[in-house]
Structures are given as structure tokens and as C-alpha cells.
Design an enzyme around this catalytic site. Structure first.
Site, PDB file in Angstrom:
ATOM      1  N   ASP A  55      14.303 -30.663 -21.894  1.00  0.00           N
ATOM      2  CA  ASP A  55      15.265 -31.832 -21.508  1.00  0.00           C
ATOM      3  C   ASP A  55      14.601 -32.688 -20.269  1.00  0.00           C
ATOM      4  O   ASP A  55      14.265 -31.996 -19.286  1.00  0.00           O
ATOM      5  CB  ASP A  55      16.620 -31.785 -21.360  1.00  0.00           C
ATOM      6  CG  ASP A  55      17.152 -30.664 -22.283  1.00  0.00           C
ATOM      7  OD1 ASP A  55      16.444 -30.516 -23.138  1.00  0.00           O
ATOM      8  OD2 ASP A  55      18.345 -30.110 -21.863  1.00  0.00           O
ATOM      9  N   GLU A 238      25.870 -30.746 -26.224  1.00  0.00           N
ATOM     10  CA  GLU A 238      24.894 -30.487 -25.014  1.00  0.00           C
ATOM     11  C   GLU A 238      24.722 -32.047 -24.584  1.00  0.00           C
ATOM     12  O   GLU A 238      24.649 -33.203 -25.075  1.00  0.00           O
ATOM     13  CB  GLU A 238      23.638 -29.880 -25.478  1.00  0.00           C
ATOM     14  CG  GLU A 238      23.861 -28.449 -25.884  1.00  0.00           C
ATOM     15  CD  GLU A 238      22.520 -27.821 -26.099  1.00  0.00           C
ATOM     16  OE1 GLU A 238      22.487 -26.720 -25.526  1.00  0.00           O
ATOM     17  OE2 GLU A 238      21.499 -28.535 -26.544  1.00  0.00           O
TER      18      GLU A 238
HETATM   19  C1  FRU Z   1      19.349 -28.611 -24.092  1.00  0.00           C
HETATM   20  C2  FRU Z   1      19.721 -27.594 -23.356  1.00  0.00           C
HETATM   21  C3  FRU Z   1      20.808 -27.863 -22.371  1.00  0.00           C
HETATM   22  C4  FRU Z   1      20.349 -26.821 -21.256  1.00  0.00           C
HETATM   23  C5  FRU Z   1      18.823 -26.588 -21.297  1.00  0.00           C
HETATM   24  C6  FRU Z   1      18.246 -25.511 -21.024  1.00  0.00           C
HETATM   25  O1  FRU Z   1      18.007 -28.880 -24.840  1.00  0.00           O
HETATM   26  O2  FRU Z   1      19.887 -26.461 -24.238  1.00  0.00           O
HETATM   27  O3  FRU Z   1      21.957 -27.598 -23.008  1.00  0.00           O
HETATM   28  O4  FRU Z   1      20.814 -27.233 -19.966  1.00  0.00           O
HETATM   29  O5  FRU Z   1      18.640 -27.147 -22.683  1.00  0.00           O
HETATM   30  O6  FRU Z   1      17.085 -25.643 -20.812  1.00  0.00           O
END
Ligand code: FRU
Length: 536
Positions: A55, A238
Site C-alpha cells: 500500500d 481496509e
Molecule cells: C492492505 C493491508 C492493510 C495493512 C497492510 C499491511 O493491503 O492489508 O490493511 O495495513 O496491507 O501491509
């Protein structure tokens, strides 16, 4: 003889000088030519120099720099203990890689989050009259998770007084502990809400989002929850984002809530839906003219491709600019860990400007590539009034590689068209990617089923995937970007978007336009070669 000696003496410095600069250029070119040229390496999308990325995080604009932090694991090309990687750009096109900004600590790994400029130093972390940058992120306690606890995710902050170069974690972390013991309790996005004169945090809690407020970014109180009864719930929620935005051509402001979900997206795996409504400083409520309330759809997707996830928007874009700029992670948890790249894994989408538009089917978000990308354009190949029936070879006319190009098409469909129209990229190995519009179904589609390597995951290229066309009318406008291993389609001025990655085993070198089952008239076509944005 004397003349000869004189002229040799005269020219010698130039000759040796030339030699030197030639050597420099040659050696410089040698270094440059191998940098970022691995198979499938994007040339004008952001990707980490090496190892794993997911992300985008902490996107904030400050003192002439767009900051891009990102979920990063420096020790492997698969997901692992998360850090925040860091890069900056003055123009959203050329990125400078910086050292890792946040490392895991005794409270846990550093999961996704956001960053803001604390202009009024409400936090008290500022120095010398300069506002601090504050990062707000989730601490993920891996040991706690392994021990079977439910409260292993909580929200924390860190601050920087040197333009994001170094960060200090707040001694009072976490600022929002997980007292409700919700397993998925993460990804805080913070905004300053002018209306209520407070910081507002939105974060994901399994099947809904939570809104919290603070005067100083350190002390937080719960405002409200949203979403249990709305939108798609095929997976965990998320990476939310919440922001005000004006409806195009009106003075009216609405609020948009972006929400990523995994799995359960429109075309499988990870995807991002959005909601349009109002925010009164406490509650977010849906607007009656928001698309699903008009059409009965369950969710509206920001992007119908399979590779745009966890995207959010930049904070603190100056008012005189006024844009809402978005960036997503160009992959999907269905296969992100196993895509066939070695040195690094995954890239970001192109930065996009979001706009809110009142349409026949209610309020919808438009996504458009940011105008800064135009600096990458070479001389255009243009055509007007071209009828296509069957196939039209473009490759031989372009004079540049279709592997890195931008295409703008305006297409007139005959009344009652039964046409399947699109663009196909291929290579001499017979691998082919197709992106197009199927008039019978009134849907756009992206087809990577024959586009090269796909055996790494059965979920990757099982079938062609679709996006409904929402705009009425027989004029189709398609804006496409191809960058070695990806395609981004912005259709009908960004009302429908599809972002997809693919892995041809040899770069695509051929391109054609096709119209099957009838003819179409391409009233305008512009194709630009795009430069690489790795170094200026
Ligand atoms: C989304 C996610 C978020 C988390 C991160 C962990 O892709 O699953 O929810 O904070 O990636 O790397």
C-alpha cells in the site's frame, strides 16, 4: 610542419576533452541503461528499487514535495515485517528514493496509515516555528497475534521536523488502543475538518469504518461508525479515506469515503469501493443521489480492473491547486506475492485526479490521470476519421514501441452497434493483451488471458473481466496508458476505470485496433510514446 604542430597543439585539449566527455557519457549511459530495466519493470510508474512493496502510505504534500511512503519489507520480495519505505517527488512523475522512514519497534510492525502537516502545531511537536509532519499508522503486534490475542492492532503516531527525512515515534503510543478487541483494526487516515475545527481519523474495523476526533492528534474520542449495512462485504474492510470534494460545475460540496476490501471486489480479490454523502463533524451519511441509491447497485467501484488496491489521496495539496489526487497499489492480494518479478515486487498506479460528477445514474467519482504526466510524451501519431472494420495494424505506422505509450481515442458507434472494439498489444511469441468495449453487453473489458506468464496463480488470468458502461451516448472516449506490464483505461472521461497488470515474456512490440461484428468510426486518435521517468 610548424602549422601542423600548431594545429595539433591547438586541437589537443579539445580532442582529449571530447574523449573524456565521451567516456563519461558512455559510462554514465552504461549505469543508466541497466538501472530499472529488468523484465516487466515499469518505466513511468513508481516501483521500489528492490524488494517488496504494497500500500501507499502517508501521502502528504509539504514544501514543494509530494511524499510517498509505502508498505515495505526490505529483506525479501514477498510480504514480511512491515516498514514505511519513502520517496519524494516535485511533480508526481519523477521520484527520488529516500531511506526507510519507519522501522518496526517494541509495539509492533508499521502497517498502513497517513500523514498530515500540523500547520498550527496542535500536537506541540513542532520546532523553531515550523509545523511538524505527523504520521498516523497502525502498529501490528505480531507476537500478540501469534499468542492468540484479539487486540494486536492499534493506532500510533510519529513526527518529523526535517521535511519527513527522519521520524520520532510518540512516547505515548498507541494513541488509540484496541479496547474493543477487534482483530482488524487498522489503516488510519487523518484529515483536518474545517467545519468542526478538529482532526478526524477514519480507520477500518473489520466490516465498518470508525470515525474518531482529536484536538491535538494525541488524544482521541470516538465519533461514530459507518458501513455495516452498506456496500460490499465480501471481505475485510481496509484503507479508508474521507474527504470533501465539490460536485463538478456546482458550488456544492459532498464527502467521499473510499474503502478498500479484500477479497470481495467486483472482479475478484482486492478492490476499492466508494460512498458519497455528507459529514457533519460526527456522522457520515449517504447522499440520496449517490449512484447505488439511484440504481440499486450494491457498491460502486473506483476501478473495475483487478490491480488498484488500498489507494488513498494526498493530504495538504495547496488550496490554489485544489485537486484531490489519488494513488493506489497496482496489485491484488490474490497473487501479489507470486507475480513473476525478482528484484522488486509491484508498482503503484498512475497518480489520478478525482472529480465528483452528477450523472444520469447519480453522483459518481471520475478518475483522470494527472496532467503532469504529459511531460513524458514524445511526438504524437494522430489520425482523424478512420473507419475500422476488422483489424487495423497500428504498430507499423507508429514508429515507436507500444510497450510504453498513451492512447487517446474518440470512437463513434453506429446506432444499435453489435461491435466488439478495442486495442490489442502483442509480441512475436503470440502473447496478446486486449482492452476494449463490447457493445452487445454495453461493457468495457480487459483480457489478459493470453498475455504471457500466468501460471504463477490460477486466480490471475482465468477469464476476461468487465466493467459496466454507465455513460449514455454513442461517443466513446478511451484514454489508455501502457507501461511494459500494465494497462490503465480511463473511459468516458474517467467515469469507468480499469487497471490491470500482465507479464508478457517478451515486451509487446505490435499493436492493432480492431472492430469485430461491425464497423466503428474513430473520429480522433492520438498515440504518444512515453519516456521513462526513472531519471530525467
Ligand atoms: C492492505 C493491508 C492493510 C495493512 C497492510 C499491511 O493491503 O492489508 O490493511 O495495513 O496491507 O501491509
Amino acid at each position: 610542419m610548424k602549422n601542423l604542430i600548431l594545429s595539433i597543439l591547438f586541437f589537443l585539449p579539445f580532442l582529449t576533452g571530447c574523449q573524456k566527455s565521451l567516456e563519461k557519457e558512455t559510462s554514465g549511459a552504461a549505469v543508466k541503461s541497466s538501472y530499472y530495466t529488468e523484465p516487466h519493470r515499469p518505466q513511468f510508474h513508481f516501483s521500489p528499487e528492490k524488494m517488496w512493496m504494497n500500500d501507499p502510505n502517508g501521502m502528504v504534500y509539504y514544501e514543494g514535495e509530494y511524499h510517498l511512503f509505502y508498505q515495505y519489507y526490505p529483506d525479501s520480495n514477498v510480504w514480511g515485517p512491515m516498514h514505511w519505505g519513502h520517496a519524494v517527488s516535485e511533480d508526481l512523475v519523477y521520484w527520488e528514493h529516500l531511506p526507510i522512514a519507519l522501522y518496526p519497534d517494541s509495539l509492533g510492525l508499521i502497517f498502513s496509515g497517513s500523514a498530515v502537516v500540523d500547520w498550527n502545531n496542535t500536537s506541540g511537536f513542532g520546532e523553531n516555528g515550523q509545523p511538524p509532519l505527523i504520521a498516523i499508522f497502525t502498529h501490528h503486534d505480531m507476537e500478540g497475534e501469534k499468542a492468540g490475542r484479539q487486540d494486536f492492532q492499534y493506532q500510533s503516531i510519529a513526527y518529523s521536523n526535517d521535511r519527513g527525512r527522519t521520524w520520532t515515534k510518540y512516547a505515548g503510543n498507541p494513541v488509540i488502543p484496541n479496547t474493543e478487541k477487534i482483530r482488524d483494526f487498522r489503516d488510519p487516515k487523518v484529515i483536518w475538518d474545517e467545519g468542526s475545527q478538529q482532526w478526524v481519523m477514519v480507520f477500518a474495523a473489520q466490516n465498518h469504518v470508525k470515525l474518531w476526533a482529536s484536538p491535538d492528534l494525541k488524544t482521541w474520542t470516538h465519533l461514530s461508525d459507518f458501513g455495516r449495512e452498506w456496500g460490499s462485504h465480501g471481505g475485510v474492510w481496509e484503507c479508508p479515506d474521507l474527504f470533501p470534494i465539490q460536485i463538478e460545475n456546482t458550488g456544492k460540496t459532498k464527502w467521499v469515503l473510499l474503502l478498500s476490501i479484500n477479497p470481495g471486489s467486483s472482479n475478484g480479490g482486492s478492490g476499492t469501493q466508494y460512498f458519497v454523502g455528507d459529514f457533519n463533524g460526527k456522522n457520515f451519511t449517504l447522499d440520496p443521489s449517490f449512484a447505488p441509491l439511484v440504481t440499486g447497485e450494491k457498491a460502486v467501484w473506483l476501478d473495475y480492473g483487478r490491480d488498484n488496491y488500498a489507494g488513498v489521496t494526498w493530504s495538504d495539496i495547496p488550496q490554489e491547486d485544489g485537486r484531490r489526487i489519488f494513488l493506489g497499489w497496482m496489485s491484488n492480494w490474490d497473487y501479489a506475492n507470486v507475480v513473476p518479478t525478482e528484484a522488486w515486487r509491484s508498482a503503484m498506479t498512475l497518480p489520478r485526479q478525482l472529480k465528483l460528477k452528477s450523472t444520469a445514474t447519480g453522483l459518481r467519482l471520475l478518475s483522470q490521470p494527472v496532467k503532469e504526466l504529459e511531460v513524458l510524451r514524445g511526438a504524437a501519431y494522430s489520425r482523424e476519421g478512420q473507419t475500422i472494420n476488422g483489424e487495423l495494424d497500428l504498430g507499423s505506422q507508429l514508429g515507436f514501441s507500444p510497450s510504453q505509450m498513451e492512447v487517446l481515442l474518440e470512437v463513434e458507434l453506429p446506432e444499435g452497434a453489435q461491435t466488439d472494439f478495442g486495442i490489442a498489444l502483442s509480441n512475436p511469441k503470440g502473447e496478446e493483451y486486449r482492452i476494449g468495449y463490447d457493445a452487445v453487453q454495453n461493457k468495457f473489458y480487459s483480457d489478459r488471458t493470453k498475455a504471457g506468464a500466468a501460471g504463477f496463480s490460477e486466480k490471475f488470468a482465468a477469464k476476461r473481466h468487465f466493467a459496466p458502461r454507465t455513460s449514455p451516448g454513442n461517443t466513446l472516449r478511451l484514454h489508455l496508458f501502457f507501461d511494459v506490464a500494465s494497462c490503465e483505461l480511463f473511459a468516458d472521461d474517467g467515469e469507468v476505470v480499469m487497471t490491470d497488470i500482465f507479464f508478457p515474456t517478451e515486451n509487446f512490440s505490435e499493436v492493432k485496433a480492431y472492430s469485430e461484428g461491425g464497423e466503428v468510426n474513430v473520429s480522433e486518435m492520438k498515440v504518444y510514446p512515453l519516456k521513462r521517468a526513472i531519471e530525467r
